[in-house]
Design a protein around this motif. Structure first.
Motif, PDB file in Angstrom:
ATOM      1  N   MET A   1      -6.665 -14.003   1.089  1.00 13.30           N
ATOM      2  CA  MET A   1      -5.928 -12.651   0.811  1.00 13.30           C
ATOM      3  C   MET A   1      -5.107 -12.537  -0.370  1.00 13.30           C
ATOM      4  N   ILE A   2      -4.797 -11.483  -0.801  1.00  9.96           N
ATOM      5  CA  ILE A   2      -3.816 -11.173  -1.900  1.00  9.96           C
ATOM      6  C   ILE A   2      -2.984 -10.113  -1.439  1.00  9.96           C
ATOM      7  N   ILE A   3      -1.618 -10.109  -1.330  1.00 13.95           N
ATOM      8  CA  ILE A   3      -0.673  -9.040  -0.963  1.00 13.95           C
ATOM      9  C   ILE A   3      -0.136  -8.396  -2.126  1.00 13.95           C
ATOM     10  N   GLU A   4      -0.225  -7.105  -1.989  1.00 20.38           N
ATOM     11  CA  GLU A   4       0.337  -6.473  -3.303  1.00 20.38           C
ATOM     12  C   GLU A   4       1.526  -5.232  -2.641  1.00 20.38           C
ATOM     13  N   SER A   5       2.853  -5.286  -3.298  1.00 23.64           N
ATOM     14  CA  SER A   5       3.766  -4.257  -3.053  1.00 23.64           C
ATOM     15  C   SER A   5       3.249  -2.784  -3.598  1.00 23.64           C
ATOM     16  N   THR A   6       3.706  -1.996  -3.069  1.00 26.92           N
ATOM     17  CA  THR A   6       3.454  -0.604  -3.474  1.00 26.92           C
ATOM     18  C   THR A   6       4.634  -0.084  -3.948  1.00 26.92           C
ATOM     19  N   PHE A   7       4.794   1.299  -4.454  1.00 20.92           N
ATOM     20  CA  PHE A   7       5.806   1.825  -4.890  1.00 20.92           C
ATOM     21  C   PHE A   7       6.858   2.406  -3.547  1.00 20.92           C
ATOM     22  N   ILE A   8       6.200   2.079  -2.402  1.00 19.50           N
ATOM     23  CA  ILE A   8       6.993   2.584  -1.068  1.00 19.50           C
ATOM     24  C   ILE A   8       7.331   1.093  -0.675  1.00 19.50           C
ATOM     25  N   SER A   9       8.718   0.825  -0.545  1.00 21.47           N
ATOM     26  CA  SER A   9       9.123  -0.522   0.071  1.00 21.47           C
ATOM     27  C   SER A   9       8.438  -0.648   1.630  1.00 21.47           C
ATOM     28  N   ASP A  10       8.313  -1.805   1.925  1.00 25.50           N
ATOM     29  CA  ASP A  10       7.769  -2.215   3.296  1.00 25.50           C
ATOM     30  C   ASP A  10       6.230  -1.625   3.581  1.00 25.50           C
ATOM     31  N   LEU A  11       5.753  -1.061   2.328  1.00 24.87           N
ATOM     32  CA  LEU A  11       4.336  -0.685   2.402  1.00 24.87           C
ATOM     33  C   LEU A  11       3.375  -1.833   1.452  1.00 24.87           C
ATOM     34  N   TYR A  12       2.483  -2.380   2.093  1.00 33.49           N
ATOM     35  CA  TYR A  12       1.838  -3.235   1.356  1.00 33.49           C
ATOM     36  C   TYR A  12       0.135  -3.125   1.228  1.00 33.49           C
ATOM     37  N   LEU A  13      -0.158  -3.346   0.384  1.00 33.69           N
ATOM     38  CA  LEU A  13      -1.875  -3.336   0.462  1.00 33.69           C
ATOM     39  C   LEU A  13      -2.212  -4.914   0.215  1.00 33.69           C
ATOM     40  N   ILE A  14      -3.257  -5.087   1.027  1.00 30.96           N
ATOM     41  CA  ILE A  14      -3.668  -6.489   1.117  1.00 30.96           C
ATOM     42  C   ILE A  14      -5.303  -6.614   1.140  1.00 30.96           C
ATOM     43  N   LYS A  15      -5.576  -7.145  -0.263  1.00 29.81           N
ATOM     44  CA  LYS A  15      -6.750  -7.310  -0.340  1.00 29.81           C
ATOM     45  C   LYS A  15      -7.438  -8.290   0.425  1.00 29.81           C
ATOM     46  N   LEU A  16      -8.556  -8.137   1.352  1.00 32.45           N
ATOM     47  CA  LEU A  16      -9.031  -9.070   1.860  1.00 32.45           C
ATOM     48  C   LEU A  16     -10.159  -9.856   1.410  1.00 32.45           C
ATOM     49  N   ASN A  17     -10.245 -11.055   1.847  1.00 37.09           N
ATOM     50  CA  ASN A  17     -11.508 -11.947   1.030  1.00 37.09           C
ATOM     51  C   ASN A  17     -12.701 -11.646   2.126  1.00 37.09           C
ATOM     52  N   GLN A  18     -13.733 -11.276   1.525  1.00 34.77           N
ATOM     53  CA  GLN A  18     -14.955 -11.134   2.199  1.00 34.77           C
ATOM     54  C   GLN A  18     -16.060 -12.225   1.647  1.00 34.77           C
ATOM     55  N   ILE A  19     -16.442 -12.882   2.692  1.00 32.37           N
ATOM     56  CA  ILE A  19     -17.317 -14.242   2.435  1.00 32.37           C
ATOM     57  C   ILE A  19     -18.861 -13.796   2.864  1.00 32.37           C
ATOM     58  N   SER A  20     -19.713 -13.351   2.032  1.00 31.55           N
ATOM     59  CA  SER A  20     -21.223 -12.920   2.612  1.00 31.55           C
ATOM     60  C   SER A  20     -22.077 -14.029   2.301  1.00 31.55           C
ATOM     61  N   SER A  91      15.698   6.218   1.903  1.00 33.09           N
ATOM     62  CA  SER A  91      14.808   5.482   1.195  1.00 33.09           C
ATOM     63  C   SER A  91      14.573   6.272  -0.233  1.00 33.09           C
ATOM     64  N   PRO A  92      14.772   5.603  -1.479  1.00 35.14           N
ATOM     65  CA  PRO A  92      14.344   6.241  -2.736  1.00 35.14           C
ATOM     66  C   PRO A  92      13.057   7.018  -2.912  1.00 35.14           C
ATOM     67  N   THR A  93      12.298   6.590  -1.857  1.00 34.51           N
ATOM     68  CA  THR A  93      10.887   7.321  -1.936  1.00 34.51           C
ATOM     69  C   THR A  93      10.920   8.228  -0.335  1.00 34.51           C
ATOM     70  N   TYR A  94      11.925   8.791   0.038  1.00 37.33           N
ATOM     71  CA  TYR A  94      11.954   9.510   1.071  1.00 37.33           C
ATOM     72  C   TYR A  94      10.980  10.866   0.883  1.00 37.33           C
ATOM     73  N   GLY A  95      10.135  11.095   1.717  1.00 36.31           N
ATOM     74  CA  GLY A  95       9.098  12.329   1.313  1.00 36.31           C
ATOM     75  C   GLY A  95       7.931  12.021   0.671  1.00 36.31           C
ATOM     76  N   LYS A  96       8.010  10.837  -0.100  1.00 36.41           N
ATOM     77  CA  LYS A  96       6.867  10.507  -0.910  1.00 36.41           C
ATOM     78  C   LYS A  96       5.708  10.006   0.037  1.00 36.41           C
ATOM     79  N   PHE A  97       4.471  10.066  -0.546  1.00 34.18           N
ATOM     80  CA  PHE A  97       3.462   9.433   0.048  1.00 34.18           C
ATOM     81  C   PHE A  97       2.489   8.584  -0.837  1.00 34.18           C
ATOM     82  N   PHE A  98       1.972   7.893  -0.139  1.00 31.48           N
ATOM     83  CA  PHE A  98       0.979   7.133  -0.664  1.00 31.48           C
ATOM     84  C   PHE A  98      -0.264   7.155  -0.054  1.00 31.48           C
TER      85      PHE A  98
END
Ligand SMILES: Cc1cn([C@H]2C[C@H](O)[C@@H](COP(=O)(O)OP(=O)(O)O[C@H]3O[C@@H](C)C(=O)[C@@H](O)[C@H]3O)O2)c(=O)[nH]c1=O
Length: 178
Positions: A1-20, A91-98
């Protein structure tokens, strides 16, 4: 898995490895050692999933202190438009959405920290969303913000919502404890 930060702190996108292979596929969703490298709390106390018809919107939900929690969210089947709103006043991103479209075929998890409201729209029938949370469900301290009140365009008018979600306060009227 690869973890990526986003522009909102404490919000992460996690790319999951799918083995077929010829049987289907295999996907790992939680790996403590990898989560630890981002100081992501993976001491989950509860897990649950929902199944939604197309055009169902659930949200924008969170638990307030002392039962506030972080959650890991991912899709088992179907596809969703996932939306996270920052409701931390300082938060500097208060009211912002992802927002991000997640499909079961391109598996990604979202890690949503405390003080972030979460919701999603199901883009097809039988969208199954699974959660792991760092505190258990608290009936008295779970609440939400009205899905249509913070400037996000959900993209249609045939949406299906619970009475509870339709009656949440607008973002502007919500006195955030975060
Ligand atoms: C969330 C939850 C609900 N319930 C009950 C309450 C109710 O009778 C039924 C359905 O609850 P809800 O309508 O709140 O379900 P739902 O709208 O799917 O709630 C979920 O929405 C998404 C957006 C989130 O981020 C989740 O954390 C959770 O809040 O299940 C529990 O028993 N335990 C729980 O942890």
């Amino acid at each position: 898995m690869i973890i990526e930060s986003t522009f909102i702190s404490d919000l992460y996108l996690i790319k999951l490895n799918q083995i077929s292979d010829l049987r289907g596929s295999f996907t790992k969703t939680i790996h403590k050692e990898t989560f630890d490298t981002y100081s992501i709390d993976s001491n989950f106390t509860e897990s649950f999933y929902s199944k939604s018809h197309k055009n169902v919107i659930r949200g924008m939900h969170f638990q307030i202190p002392p039962d506030d929690h972080s959650k890991l969210v991912y899709l088992i089947s179907g596809s969703i438009l996932d939306v996270i709103l920052d409701i931390r006043k300082e938060s500097p991103t208060y009211g912002k959405f992802f927002s991000i479209v997640i499909t079961a075929d391109n598996p990604q998890a979202i890690y949503i920290g405390k003080g972030l409201a979460h919701g999603f729209k199901s883009l097809e029938d039988n969208s199954v969303v699974e959660y792991h949370t760092t505190t258990s469900h608290s009936k008295q301290n779970e609440t939400g913000i009205k899905y249509s009140s913070f400037g996000f365009d959900w993209g249609s008018e045939n949406d299906i919502l619970s009475e509870r979600d339709l009656n949440f306060k607008n973002f502007i009227d919500f006195n955030s404890p975060f």
